[in-house]
Each structure stands twice: as C-alpha cells, then as structure tokens.
Design a protein around this motif. Structure first.
Motif, PDB file in Angstrom:
ATOM      1  N   PHE A  14       0.527  20.032  -8.219  1.00  0.00           N
ATOM      2  CA  PHE A  14       0.357  19.523  -6.850  1.00  0.00           C
ATOM      3  C   PHE A  14      -0.762  18.485  -6.781  1.00  0.00           C
ATOM      4  N   GLU A  15      -1.828  18.673  -7.554  1.00  0.00           N
ATOM      5  CA  GLU A  15      -2.863  17.634  -7.616  1.00  0.00           C
ATOM      6  C   GLU A  15      -2.273  16.331  -8.140  1.00  0.00           C
ATOM      7  N   ARG A  16      -1.457  16.439  -9.179  1.00  0.00           N
ATOM      8  CA  ARG A  16      -0.826  15.246  -9.742  1.00  0.00           C
ATOM      9  C   ARG A  16       0.160  14.624  -8.751  1.00  0.00           C
ATOM     10  N   LEU A  17       0.856  15.472  -7.994  1.00  0.00           N
ATOM     11  CA  LEU A  17       1.784  14.948  -6.994  1.00  0.00           C
ATOM     12  C   LEU A  17       1.039  14.138  -5.936  1.00  0.00           C
ATOM     13  N   GLU A  18      -0.084  14.648  -5.458  1.00  0.00           N
ATOM     14  CA  GLU A  18      -0.809  13.902  -4.425  1.00  0.00           C
ATOM     15  C   GLU A  18      -1.353  12.590  -4.980  1.00  0.00           C
ATOM     16  N   GLU A  19      -1.871  12.608  -6.207  1.00  0.00           N
ATOM     17  CA  GLU A  19      -2.343  11.348  -6.790  1.00  0.00           C
ATOM     18  C   GLU A  19      -1.191  10.364  -6.983  1.00  0.00           C
ATOM     19  N   THR A  20      -0.048  10.857  -7.406  1.00  0.00           N
ATOM     20  CA  THR A  20       1.117   9.985  -7.589  1.00  0.00           C
ATOM     21  C   THR A  20       1.546   9.363  -6.273  1.00  0.00           C
ATOM     22  N   LEU A  21       1.533  10.137  -5.212  1.00  0.00           N
ATOM     23  CA  LEU A  21       1.884   9.600  -3.892  1.00  0.00           C
ATOM     24  C   LEU A  21       0.897   8.519  -3.462  1.00  0.00           C
ATOM     25  N   ARG A  22      -0.371   8.733  -3.724  1.00  0.00           N
ATOM     26  CA  ARG A  22      -1.373   7.724  -3.387  1.00  0.00           C
ATOM     27  C   ARG A  22      -1.168   6.455  -4.218  1.00  0.00           C
ATOM     28  N   ILE A  23      -0.877   6.618  -5.502  1.00  0.00           N
ATOM     29  CA  ILE A  23      -0.632   5.460  -6.370  1.00  0.00           C
ATOM     30  C   ILE A  23       0.597   4.699  -5.912  1.00  0.00           C
ATOM     31  N   PHE A  24       1.653   5.416  -5.550  1.00  0.00           N
ATOM     32  CA  PHE A  24       2.876   4.747  -5.117  1.00  0.00           C
ATOM     33  C   PHE A  24       2.640   3.972  -3.823  1.00  0.00           C
ATOM     34  N   HIS A  25       1.909   4.565  -2.887  1.00  0.00           N
ATOM     35  CA  HIS A  25       1.574   3.842  -1.657  1.00  0.00           C
ATOM     36  C   HIS A  25       0.843   2.545  -1.997  1.00  0.00           C
ATOM     37  N   GLN A  26      -0.096   2.635  -2.914  1.00  0.00           N
ATOM     38  CA  GLN A  26      -0.882   1.465  -3.276  1.00  0.00           C
ATOM     39  C   GLN A  26      -0.016   0.406  -3.965  1.00  0.00           C
ATOM     40  N   MET A  27       0.814   0.827  -4.904  1.00  0.00           N
ATOM     41  CA  MET A  27       1.606  -0.141  -5.665  1.00  0.00           C
ATOM     42  C   MET A  27       2.707  -0.772  -4.838  1.00  0.00           C
ATOM     43  N   ARG A  28       3.303  -0.009  -3.913  1.00  0.00           N
ATOM     44  CA  ARG A  28       4.369  -0.605  -3.105  1.00  0.00           C
ATOM     45  C   ARG A  28       3.811  -1.609  -2.100  1.00  0.00           C
ATOM     46  N   SER A  29       2.497  -1.509  -1.815  1.00  0.00           N
ATOM     47  CA  SER A  29       1.874  -2.443  -0.879  1.00  0.00           C
ATOM     48  C   SER A  29       1.326  -3.686  -1.562  1.00  0.00           C
ATOM     49  N   GLY A  30       1.313  -3.683  -2.924  1.00  0.00           N
ATOM     50  CA  GLY A  30       0.793  -4.829  -3.645  1.00  0.00           C
ATOM     51  C   GLY A  30      -0.701  -4.791  -3.901  1.00  0.00           C
ATOM     52  N   ASP A  31      -1.346  -3.657  -3.597  1.00  0.00           N
ATOM     53  CA  ASP A  31      -2.790  -3.519  -3.800  1.00  0.00           C
ATOM     54  C   ASP A  31      -3.057  -3.246  -5.283  1.00  0.00           C
ATOM     55  N   GLU A  32      -3.773  -4.150  -5.955  1.00  0.00           N
ATOM     56  CA  GLU A  32      -4.003  -4.040  -7.392  1.00  0.00           C
ATOM     57  C   GLU A  32      -5.377  -3.493  -7.776  1.00  0.00           C
ATOM     58  N   LYS A  33      -6.132  -2.999  -6.810  1.00  0.00           N
ATOM     59  CA  LYS A  33      -7.459  -2.484  -7.173  1.00  0.00           C
ATOM     60  C   LYS A  33      -7.317  -1.231  -8.039  1.00  0.00           C
TER      61      LYS A  33
END
Length: 290
Positions: free
Chosen positions: A133-152
């Motif tokens: 579940f920790e990995r799931l939440e981090e993955t969701l955060r990463i996907f939100h970031q990558m789908r928005s084009g944020d490269e930080k």
C-alpha cells in the motif's frame, strides 16, 4: 448508463492458435457495439476463480495494444495492474504509450496486488501488504506527476526518480484517468477519494456500503464524490446469458449508484453481442443520485 466488458480468460475453442483471432473479434464487436470500455486482467498466471494457473494468460499491456489496433472508440484498461509488477516510472510510460497509440483511449487500472503465487513463480518481489500500500500511494503520486508533465525529482520511501520525463504526453483529455480496484475501506477507498478518477467494486451485497464509505472519504479529502466514476465488476452465473439478464443487472446497478457496469466474460461465454444490444436497451437509464 455505461457498459464495459472484461475478458479474463483466453481459453478459447480451437486452442492457442485461436487466441489472436478470437480476441480480435471480441474487441471489434465490443467497439462497434458501443461499449464504453474493454478490460483484461493484469496477471501472468490464470487466477483460481477463473481456471488453473496453466490456462493461457496474455500479458495485459501487450494484449491491450493489440486490441487498440483492432478498435476505434472503446476505452482500454487493465482490471487491474498489481503495483508490484512494474516500476512506476515504466508503468507510466507503458500506459502513456498505449494512450498515444490508441488515440487517447487508455485507462490506468491499478491496485495493491494480491497474487503471491504468480509473483513467487516468476520471481517478482511481493512485499507485505503494508508495504504494498505504501508503494501504491507513491505510484499514484508519481503517475499524477508524470501525466501532468512535471519533471522534478521524486524522492519517496520506495521509489526515487531523478527526472520523471514522460514524452510524448498522454492524449486523453482532460487527463489519462486512474481507476483503483478494490473495496478496502481504510486505505483503498481513501486512495480513490484522494487520487483516482474511478473506482471499481465487486457487484456484491456490500456494494451500497462501499459506496457510502467512499462518499465519507471524499468528504474528509474535500473531493466531490460525483467526480469519481463508480464502476462495478459483475458476471453471469449461467453459460448462456441473455439480453434480459444483462438489462436487469444494469438497471439494478444503476439504482445502486453505479455509473458503469463491467461484465466479466466467463469461459465459454460470448458476451460482446449481448452487451451491444444491452447498450441500446439501457441507454436512457440514469444511475441513482445523478
């Protein structure tokens, strides 16, 4: 009311030589029949509730890419990807690639993973549930970031991405959607409220309660419950289902507040044509609460 089709089994008459033509036919019929979505499981072994592990099982994203080339309108997703199966950066690239090549028709279906048998069999790490579940939440955060084009840079507990570049960007508008599968009330449905565009629940007596829990999580997260598409996975308990049975199921799920009924095709069943006719008979049904 929207209708989708899940294909969980590739055990078709004629053996494995018929997998490609039969899967292609089903995808085209579903697309041409006006179904909203087409789903495959993201498993590497067949699961026990469908058949023995030795039954044919296609890799999910390769199968969806093949389906994308056979179709024009239908949305394509996994029901659902286990978070431990792919590194989140690679998963974001994979789903985005499907979205671009399909003309903006991909959905990220994801969950915390549960099938330790196939993980052990193929040597895929399968950490304890709390870590998943920790990995799931981090993955969701990463996907939100990558789908928005944020490269930080992303610096999490389990994942570190120095530059989460995602080019080309998804075509799906307003953004490539996330569906979270599962009805866990403390974490899964909270993650739906916080991160997802859709939820998938089982068609069960607990459905109304699960939706109520989701609504409560939305209140705590400051999320509009109506923004989230509510989907339910259902199936027929007869070898030869009818349009009337499908219409009854759609009506019942709409009354419960479900926006999309996703029918899982059992081994030996052929649902695409039945569901195409069901689409026509249920197009005026509006889910409860709308």
């Amino acid at each position: 009311m929207r209708i989708g089709l899940q294909i969980p089994s590739f055990t078709f008459s004629g053996g494995q030589e018929q997998i490609a033509p039969e899967f292609s036919r089903i995808a085209r019929e579903a697309d041409q029949g006006g179904l909203r979505s087409l789903w495959v499981m993201d498993h590497f072994f067949q699961i026990g509730m469908v058949g023995p592990p030795e039954d044919p099982m296609l890799e999910g994203y390769t199968a969806l890419s093949y389906a994308a080339a056979q179709t024009e309108r239908i949305l394509l997703g996994t029901m659902v990807t286990g978070v431990t199966y792919r590194h989140p950066g690679v998963l974001a690239k994979t789903v985005t690639t499907l979205d671009v090549l399909s003309g903006g028709r991909a959905i990220l279906g994801i969950g915390a993973a549960w099938n330790d048998e196939e993980s052990r069999g193929l040597g895929i790490p399968f950490p304890p549930i709390a870590e998943r579940f920790e990995r799931l939440e981090e993955t969701l955060r990463i996907f939100h970031q990558m789908r928005s084009g944020d490269e930080k840079a992303f610096d999490g507990k389990h994942y570190q991405l120095e530059r989460p570049l995602n080019s080309p960007a998804p075509l799906h508008r307003p953004h490539l959607p996330i569906l979270i599968g599962g009805g866990g009330e403390k974490k899964t449905l909270r993650f739906v409220a916080k991160y997802a565009d859709a939820t998938n629940l089982f068609d069960s007596p607990e459905l109304a309660h699960k939706l109520q829990v989701l609504q409560e999580h939305c209140g705590r997260e400051g999320r509009d419950y109506a923004e989230i598409e509510k989907t339910a996975l259902t199936f027929f308990r007869t070898e030869k289902p009818s349009v009337d049975q499908a219409v009854e199921t759609v009506g019942r799920l709409a009354e419960a507040g479900i926006d999309q009924a996703i029918f899982s095709q059992g081994t030996g069943q052929d649902l695409a044509g039945i569901l195409a006719e069901t689409v026509q008979q249920t197009k005026d049904i509006v889910p409860s609460g709308r």
